[in-house]
Design an enzyme around this catalytic site. Structure first.
Site, PDB file in Angstrom:
ATOM      1  N   GLU A  98       0.823  -1.210   0.000  1.00  0.00           N
ATOM      2  CA  GLU A  98       0.000   0.000   0.000  1.00  0.00           C
ATOM      3  C   GLU A  98       0.858   1.261   0.000  1.00  0.00           C
ATOM      4  O   GLU A  98       0.599   2.206  -0.749  1.00  0.00           O
ATOM      5  CB  GLU A  98      -0.932  -0.012   1.215  1.00  0.00           C
ATOM      6  CG  GLU A  98      -1.679   1.292   1.470  1.00  0.00           C
ATOM      7  CD  GLU A  98      -2.658   1.668   0.365  1.00  0.00           C
ATOM      8  OE1 GLU A  98      -3.212   2.782   0.442  1.00  0.00           O
ATOM      9  OE2 GLU A  98      -2.857   0.879  -0.577  1.00  0.00           O
ATOM     10  N   HIS A 282     -21.023  -7.266 -16.603  1.00  0.00           N
ATOM     11  CA  HIS A 282     -19.682  -7.009 -17.149  1.00  0.00           C
ATOM     12  C   HIS A 282     -19.388  -7.951 -18.308  1.00  0.00           C
ATOM     13  O   HIS A 282     -18.842  -7.534 -19.338  1.00  0.00           O
ATOM     14  CB  HIS A 282     -18.644  -7.186 -16.039  1.00  0.00           C
ATOM     15  CG  HIS A 282     -17.223  -7.015 -16.501  1.00  0.00           C
ATOM     16  ND1 HIS A 282     -16.754  -5.850 -17.055  1.00  0.00           N
ATOM     17  CD2 HIS A 282     -16.163  -7.871 -16.477  1.00  0.00           C
ATOM     18  CE1 HIS A 282     -15.466  -5.976 -17.354  1.00  0.00           C
ATOM     19  NE2 HIS A 282     -15.084  -7.197 -17.031  1.00  0.00           N
TER      20      HIS A 282
END
Length: 377
Positions: A98, A282
């Site tokens: 991160e 999708h």
């Protein structure tokens, strides 16, 4: 802490700036623009890796990590959180993933500031020197200035991604803004480059190319919604879903935008049919995207000056389809999932270039008018 974070972002940018300075390209600004495009593409890939490894909350605060500029300084807090929840969102590895993503993002931000500063300087010099319209247009500082505003908005959504605990709509917008930043940077870099002559027939591709880019962004939004809701494995068979062409689906809960991760708008657990609806939408819209992008790519391949871009676009589209099918059959392996995001970014990049070149076909008349206007001024 903020000063330490800023230094890390500047160090990332300095590596890129050193590469630009050491290059043999006489046009350093053009080189800087393309290096920024390349690093933004890499940042999107690394952002996908961060999301797909569940590292988005590896440091549960922002902009630092437990109030520190790097995970080493926050090691005790991270280890305590990991000991309390070994399979939770905070681990040493996830914290580093991160924070590296954040350092990388800050570096791209510094490069955009550099692009803006150089553009303003060059534009000012061009106007004082009464440069031609083409040079003045290429050095116009307004797009780099808008890019700085754009990347600040992108950074804000990155912060909200953490502080709002991976709320799906925030994460999806963060992804779309990243792709939008890539498209704008590609346009800026293309504006600095010399292109092969484009025949007037390319003007007829401007609307189809723009439509293709809009449709692609819609599909990326759906793909981001799949990823942020962890619906990638909601359908594990192809071409059907759960053995049916129309499986049980809950579109109302699946496409309620403002809700917490894994929850309905009322706060209940998100039912599995809602995840199925997200995945199915999708998958079905991918057929529309493939048809439109394929049609545009084939048309571009028949036009002088666009043939190479069209060929690359068609190749990237085929690759993306293969990767998408493979992720389902192979149960969404991490490497393919990251590649799926990367190929989407590649399609954005190629379509942005195609749009620029198609619009370039209509530029001579505009350029002529600009020359007259500047001369009169």
């Amino acid at each position: 802490m903020l000063i330490q974070l800023a230094i890390k972002g500047m160090l990332v940018a300095l590596l890129a700036l050193a590469a630009v300075w050491a290059s043999r390209d006489a046009n350093k600004y053009r080189k800087l623009a393309w290096v920024t495009v390349f690093l933004t593409f890499d940042l999107i890939m690394f952002g996908a890796f961060t999301r797909l490894t569940d590292s988005g909350l590896g440091c549960p605060d922002w902009p630092g990590c437990y109030g520190h500029a790097n995970p080493l300084q926050a090691h005790e807090s991270i280890k305590a959180a990991e000991a309390a929840m070994p399979d939770g969102p905070v681990t040493v590895a996830k914290a580093w993933i991160e924070m590296l993503h954040r350092y990388f993002a800050m570096g791209v931000g510094v490069l955009i500031i550099a692009l803006m500063a150089v553009a303003w300087r060059n534009w000012s010099r061009a106007r004082r020197g009464n440069a031609g319209s083409v040079a003045a247009r290429a050095m116009s500082p307004w797009l780099p200035s808008f890019l700085l505003l754009f990347v600040c908005v992108q950074g804000a959504f990155g912060a909200w991604t953490v502080t709002m605990k991976l709320q799906p709509v925030i994460v999806t917008i963060h992804l779309l803004l990243g792709m939008g930043l890539l498209a704008l940077l590609a346009w800026l870099a293309a504006r600095q480059s010399v292109h092969a002559p484009v025949v007037p027939a390319a003007r007829g591709l401007r609307i189809p190319a723009a439509l293709a880019l809009v449709v692609l962004f819609c599909q990326i939004a759906l793909g981001g919604w799949v990823s942020t809701n962890y619906a990638a494995l909601a359908c594990t068979d192809l071409p059907t879903c759960h053995g049916a062409w129309l499986p049980e689906m809950d579109f109302e809960n699946g496409f309620t935008l403002w809700r917490h991760l894994g929850r309905t708008g009322d706060g209940d657990f998100l039912p599995f049919p809602a995840l199925t609806a997200i995945h199915w939408a999708h998958r079905v819209f991918a057929l529309v995207v493939a048809a439109i992008l394929g049609w545009v790519a084939v048309r571009a391949m028949r036009i002088d000056g666009l043939r190479k871009t069209g060929t690359w676009l068609l190749a990237a589209l085929v690759l993306q389809i293969v990767i998408g099918i493979s992720t389902v059959y192979l149960s969404w392996p991490l490497a393919l999932a990251v590649a799926h995001n990367g190929c989407a970014a590649l399609l954005v990049l190629l379509l942005s270039m195609l749009n620029y070149k198609a619009n370039l076909a209509a530029a001579p008349l505009t350029a002529s008018r600009m020359t007259t206007h500047i001369a009169a001024a």
